[in-house]
Design a protein around this motif. Structure first.
Motif, PDB file in Angstrom:
ATOM      1  N   ALA A   1       0.827  -1.208   0.000  1.00 28.75           N
ATOM      2  CA  ALA A   1       0.000   0.000   0.000  1.00 28.75           C
ATOM      3  C   ALA A   1       0.857   1.252   0.000  1.00 28.75           C
ATOM      4  O   ALA A   1       0.560   2.224  -0.715  1.00 28.75           O
ATOM      5  N   GLU A   2       1.926   1.244   0.778  1.00 28.03           N
ATOM      6  CA  GLU A   2       2.821   2.411   0.825  1.00 28.03           C
ATOM      7  C   GLU A   2       3.535   2.603  -0.511  1.00 28.03           C
ATOM      8  O   GLU A   2       3.648   3.733  -0.997  1.00 28.03           O
ATOM      9  N   ASP A   3       4.030   1.512  -1.102  1.00 35.58           N
ATOM     10  CA  ASP A   3       4.680   1.611  -2.422  1.00 35.58           C
ATOM     11  C   ASP A   3       3.712   2.183  -3.452  1.00 35.58           C
ATOM     12  O   ASP A   3       4.070   3.071  -4.234  1.00 35.58           O
ATOM     13  N   ALA A   4       2.483   1.664  -3.448  1.00 35.93           N
ATOM     14  CA  ALA A   4       1.488   2.133  -4.415  1.00 35.93           C
ATOM     15  C   ALA A   4       1.152   3.596  -4.175  1.00 35.93           C
ATOM     16  O   ALA A   4       1.045   4.380  -5.134  1.00 35.93           O
ATOM     17  N   ASP A   5       0.977   3.989  -2.930  1.00 35.40           N
ATOM     18  CA  ASP A   5       0.620   5.370  -2.624  1.00 35.40           C
ATOM     19  C   ASP A   5       1.724   6.338  -3.047  1.00 35.40           C
ATOM     20  O   ASP A   5       1.444   7.392  -3.625  1.00 35.40           O
ATOM     21  N   ILE A   6       2.970   5.980  -2.793  1.00 35.40           N
ATOM     22  CA  ILE A   6       4.096   6.824  -3.206  1.00 35.40           C
ATOM     23  C   ILE A   6       4.145   6.926  -4.729  1.00 35.40           C
ATOM     24  O   ILE A   6       4.340   8.015  -5.281  1.00 35.40           O
ATOM     25  N   ALA A   7       3.952   5.800  -5.422  1.00 37.79           N
ATOM     26  CA  ALA A   7       3.965   5.805  -6.887  1.00 37.79           C
ATOM     27  C   ALA A   7       2.796   6.628  -7.443  1.00 37.79           C
ATOM     28  O   ALA A   7       2.952   7.376  -8.410  1.00 37.79           O
ATOM     29  N   LEU A   8       1.622   6.500  -6.834  1.00 37.57           N
ATOM     30  CA  LEU A   8       0.465   7.280  -7.282  1.00 37.57           C
ATOM     31  C   LEU A   8       0.696   8.773  -7.068  1.00 37.57           C
ATOM     32  O   LEU A   8       0.341   9.596  -7.921  1.00 37.57           O
ATOM     33  N   ALA A   9       1.310   9.139  -5.947  1.00 37.48           N
ATOM     34  CA  ALA A   9       1.647  10.549  -5.715  1.00 37.48           C
ATOM     35  C   ALA A   9       2.624  11.037  -6.786  1.00 37.48           C
ATOM     36  O   ALA A   9       2.511  12.168  -7.278  1.00 37.48           O
TER      37      ALA A   9
ATOM     38  N   THR B   1       5.009   0.137 -10.755  1.00 35.38           N
ATOM     39  CA  THR B   1       5.060  -0.078  -9.310  1.00 35.38           C
ATOM     40  C   THR B   1       3.662  -0.284  -8.744  1.00 35.38           C
ATOM     41  O   THR B   1       3.433  -1.192  -7.931  1.00 35.38           O
ATOM     42  N   VAL B   2       2.711   0.536  -9.196  1.00 32.33           N
ATOM     43  CA  VAL B   2       1.328   0.401  -8.721  1.00 32.33           C
ATOM     44  C   VAL B   2       0.764  -0.960  -9.123  1.00 32.33           C
ATOM     45  O   VAL B   2       0.151  -1.652  -8.304  1.00 32.33           O
ATOM     46  N   VAL B   3       0.973  -1.335 -10.362  1.00 34.82           N
ATOM     47  CA  VAL B   3       0.456  -2.623 -10.849  1.00 34.82           C
ATOM     48  C   VAL B   3       1.066  -3.769 -10.052  1.00 34.82           C
ATOM     49  O   VAL B   3       0.354  -4.675  -9.606  1.00 34.82           O
ATOM     50  N   ASP B   4       2.374  -3.739  -9.835  1.00 33.89           N
ATOM     51  CA  ASP B   4       3.033  -4.799  -9.066  1.00 33.89           C
ATOM     52  C   ASP B   4       2.524  -4.853  -7.628  1.00 33.89           C
ATOM     53  O   ASP B   4       2.317  -5.932  -7.075  1.00 33.89           O
ATOM     54  N   ALA B   5       2.315  -3.697  -7.022  1.00 30.72           N
ATOM     55  CA  ALA B   5       1.907  -3.652  -5.618  1.00 30.72           C
ATOM     56  C   ALA B   5       0.461  -4.070  -5.413  1.00 30.72           C
ATOM     57  O   ALA B   5       0.129  -4.667  -4.390  1.00 30.72           O
ATOM     58  N   LEU B   6      -0.406  -3.765  -6.376  1.00 29.89           N
ATOM     59  CA  LEU B   6      -1.844  -3.955  -6.156  1.00 29.89           C
ATOM     60  C   LEU B   6      -2.492  -5.005  -7.055  1.00 29.89           C
ATOM     61  O   LEU B   6      -3.708  -5.191  -6.997  1.00 29.89           O
ATOM     62  N   ARG B   7      -1.735  -5.695  -7.865  1.00 28.80           N
ATOM     63  CA  ARG B   7      -2.330  -6.626  -8.835  1.00 28.80           C
ATOM     64  C   ARG B   7      -3.133  -7.756  -8.197  1.00 28.80           C
ATOM     65  O   ARG B   7      -4.027  -8.295  -8.802  1.00 28.80           O
TER      66      ARG B   7
END
Length: 148
Positions: free
Chosen positions: A89-97, A119-125
């Motif tokens: 979640a933290e990786d995805a949030d940082i990438a989304l920001a 990064t978002v795809v990998d973190a949340l897939r």
């Protein structure tokens, strides 16, 4: 008698005798339709001879997809703690920001956006409830720059 629609030969390009043949779109049998009709995903109606306007493709669509996914991720974490691993979640949030910051530039750069979307795809897939939003983010990137 039956006919194979996938069979090769002259019958493959012609409807069976006395039959209607729908090659896509809307087919109405036994009634009358007044006015334009469109059906199916991405269907549009064009009246007259003017060319259909192209769908807008730009950083704003990618930005909107990132904002929607970021909000959905925040809601999910608040409503169902543990539904997404904290590190993911933290990786995805940082990438989304980062996506939001990059799409705010006059000319967003493809490389940083590609890495952040990845990064978002990998973190949340694997998070099923976010799958549609992740797919939307990928589609917005692909529309702007091409395939990931």
């Amino acid at each position: 008698m039956t006919e194979d629609a996938n069979a090769a030969g002259p019958a493959a390009n012609q409807p069976p005798a006395g039959a209607n043949w729908n090659t896509g779109g809307v087919q109405v049998v036994g009634s009358t339709v007044h006015g334009p009709v469109a059906g199916g995903q991405g269907a549009t109606v064009r009246i007259g001879a003017d060319a259909a306007p192209a769908a807008p493709v730009g950083p704003e669509e990618l930005r909107a997809a990132a904002e929607a996914l970021r909000a959905a991720l925040a809601r999910l974490r608040a409503e169902r703690p543990g539904a997404v691993a904290d590190a993911d979640a933290e990786d995805a949030d940082i990438a989304l920001a980062g996506i939001l910051a990059e799409t705010a530039l006059d000319e967003p750069r493809e490389g940083p956006l590609r890495r952040r979307v990845g990064t978002v795809v990998d973190a949340l897939r694997t998070v099923a409830v976010l799958a549609a939003a992740v797919t939307g983010l990928e589609a917005a990137f692909a529309a702007l720059f091409g395939q990931i």
